[in-house]
Design a protein around this motif. Structure first.
Motif, mmCIF file in Angstrom:
data_model
loop_
_atom_site.group_PDB
_atom_site.id
_atom_site.type_symbol
_atom_site.label_atom_id
_atom_site.label_comp_id
_atom_site.label_asym_id
_atom_site.label_seq_id
_atom_site.Cartn_x
_atom_site.Cartn_y
_atom_site.Cartn_z
ATOM 1 N N ARG A 71 0.843 -1.198 0.000
ATOM 2 C CA ARG A 71 0.000 0.000 0.000
ATOM 3 C C ARG A 71 0.881 1.252 0.000
ATOM 4 N NH1 ARG A 71 -3.164 -0.321 5.238
ATOM 5 N NH2 ARG A 71 -1.066 -0.895 5.930
ATOM 6 N N ASP A 72 0.246 2.414 -0.087
ATOM 7 C CA ASP A 72 1.000 3.660 -0.067
ATOM 8 C C ASP A 72 1.583 3.900 1.328
ATOM 9 O OD1 ASP A 72 -0.957 5.606 1.520
ATOM 10 O OD2 ASP A 72 -2.175 4.496 0.085
ATOM 11 N N GLU A 73 2.532 4.827 1.405
ATOM 12 C CA GLU A 73 3.257 5.067 2.655
ATOM 13 C C GLU A 73 2.331 5.538 3.776
ATOM 14 O OE1 GLU A 73 7.167 7.593 4.267
ATOM 15 O OE2 GLU A 73 6.479 7.773 2.185
ATOM 16 N N GLU A 74 1.351 6.372 3.455
ATOM 17 C CA GLU A 74 0.436 6.883 4.482
ATOM 18 C C GLU A 74 -0.361 5.751 5.120
ATOM 19 O OE1 GLU A 74 -3.280 10.070 5.009
ATOM 20 O OE2 GLU A 74 -2.285 9.830 3.070
ATOM 21 N N ASN A 121 7.599 -1.565 3.860
ATOM 22 C CA ASN A 121 6.691 -0.912 2.922
ATOM 23 C C ASN A 121 7.363 -0.751 1.562
ATOM 24 O OD1 ASN A 121 5.319 2.395 2.471
ATOM 25 N ND2 ASN A 121 4.360 0.462 2.002
ATOM 26 N N PRO A 142 5.569 0.301 -1.791
ATOM 27 C CA PRO A 142 4.363 0.601 -2.568
ATOM 28 C C PRO A 142 4.435 -0.013 -3.962
ATOM 29 C CG PRO A 142 5.152 2.565 -1.441
ATOM 30 C CD PRO A 142 6.217 1.510 -1.277
ATOM 31 N N SER A 150 3.825 1.096 -6.769
ATOM 32 C CA SER A 150 4.438 1.977 -7.768
ATOM 33 C C SER A 150 5.968 1.934 -7.729
ATOM 34 C CB SER A 150 3.966 3.420 -7.558
ATOM 35 O OG SER A 150 4.333 3.887 -6.268
ATOM 36 N N SER A 173 -2.094 -6.228 1.179
ATOM 37 C CA SER A 173 -2.711 -4.910 1.041
ATOM 38 C C SER A 173 -4.021 -4.958 1.816
ATOM 39 C CB SER A 173 -2.926 -4.570 -0.443
ATOM 40 O OG SER A 173 -3.537 -5.639 -1.140
#
Length: 214
Positions: A72-75, A87, A89, A91, A113
């Protein structure tokens, strides 16, 4: 079932498009072609999935043989993640620093995720590149919450095995910090109050020499 079928058809289509793009990457040897039906059959295979119960047991027993990878995204990762997960991501999956963790022979890699959509894409990309020992957390964090963090208590009509599973899951949830009014499970309760930070050291693989010439 129709929804799941359509979903995996979409995943298969995405993988076919990505596979074509991977052939243009200079840092990897050219891959032999795979027929679309074979590729889709591989993409929807359930063998890559590992259950939340198995992962919970590995975390509690401090099993050193696997790496959890939150795609998932960093946030989202900073808001909540599994113990000792790293982590990467989606991308950034093909970044050189990321590949150090993904393309290696020392550990099993478990992608996760919120559900399995992003994790499945990560698995398919890495599998297409020929990486080994890849897995996906079945159901993702959504299933982690409903089975490990907040397990459903079985009713009286259910078999004894369900009550034993519930007891194990409830004890595990206490390990992860969930509080209950009656915190007395005897020997089922893990003795370690928190998971020690695991330092993952992965040896880099040697880069392959570029093929071809002028």
């Amino acid at each position: 079932m129709k929804f799941l079928s359509n979903r995996y058809l979409i995943l298969g289509a995405i993988l076919i498009i990505l596979a074509g793009g991977l052939l243009l990457l200079p840092k990897y040897e050219k891959q032999e072609g795979i027929r679309s039906k074979q590729l889709l059959s591989h993409a929807i295979s359930p063998e890559r999935y590992i259950s939340t119960d198995d992962i919970s047991h590995k975390i509690i027993s401090q099993d050193p043989s696997f790496i959890l990878v939150d795609v998932r995204d960093e946030e989202s990762y900073n808001n909540y993640s599994l113990p000792n997960a790293i982590n990467i991501p989606l991308s950034k999956l093909l970044d050189e620093d990321s590949l150090t963790y993904l393309n290696q022979d020392q550990f099993d890699v478990v992608f996760y995720s919120n559900n399995t959509f992003l994790a499945d894409q990560a698995w398919m990309l890495c599998d297409r590149l020929g990486f080994k020992n890849l897995h996906v957390l079945k159901g993702g964090l959504n299933t982690w919450y409903t089975t490990i963090i907040n397990p459903t208590k079985p009713n009286e009509a259910m078999p004894e095995t369900e009550f034993k599973l519930y007891s194990t899951r409830k004890a595990a949830s206490m390990y992860y910090g969930v509080a209950y009014p009656d915190q007395n499970f005897g020997n089922d309760l893990p003795t370690t109050p928190e998971t020690p930070k695991k330092v993952v050291t992965v040896e880099k693989k040697k880069k392959r020499k570029a093929e071809g010439g002028c």
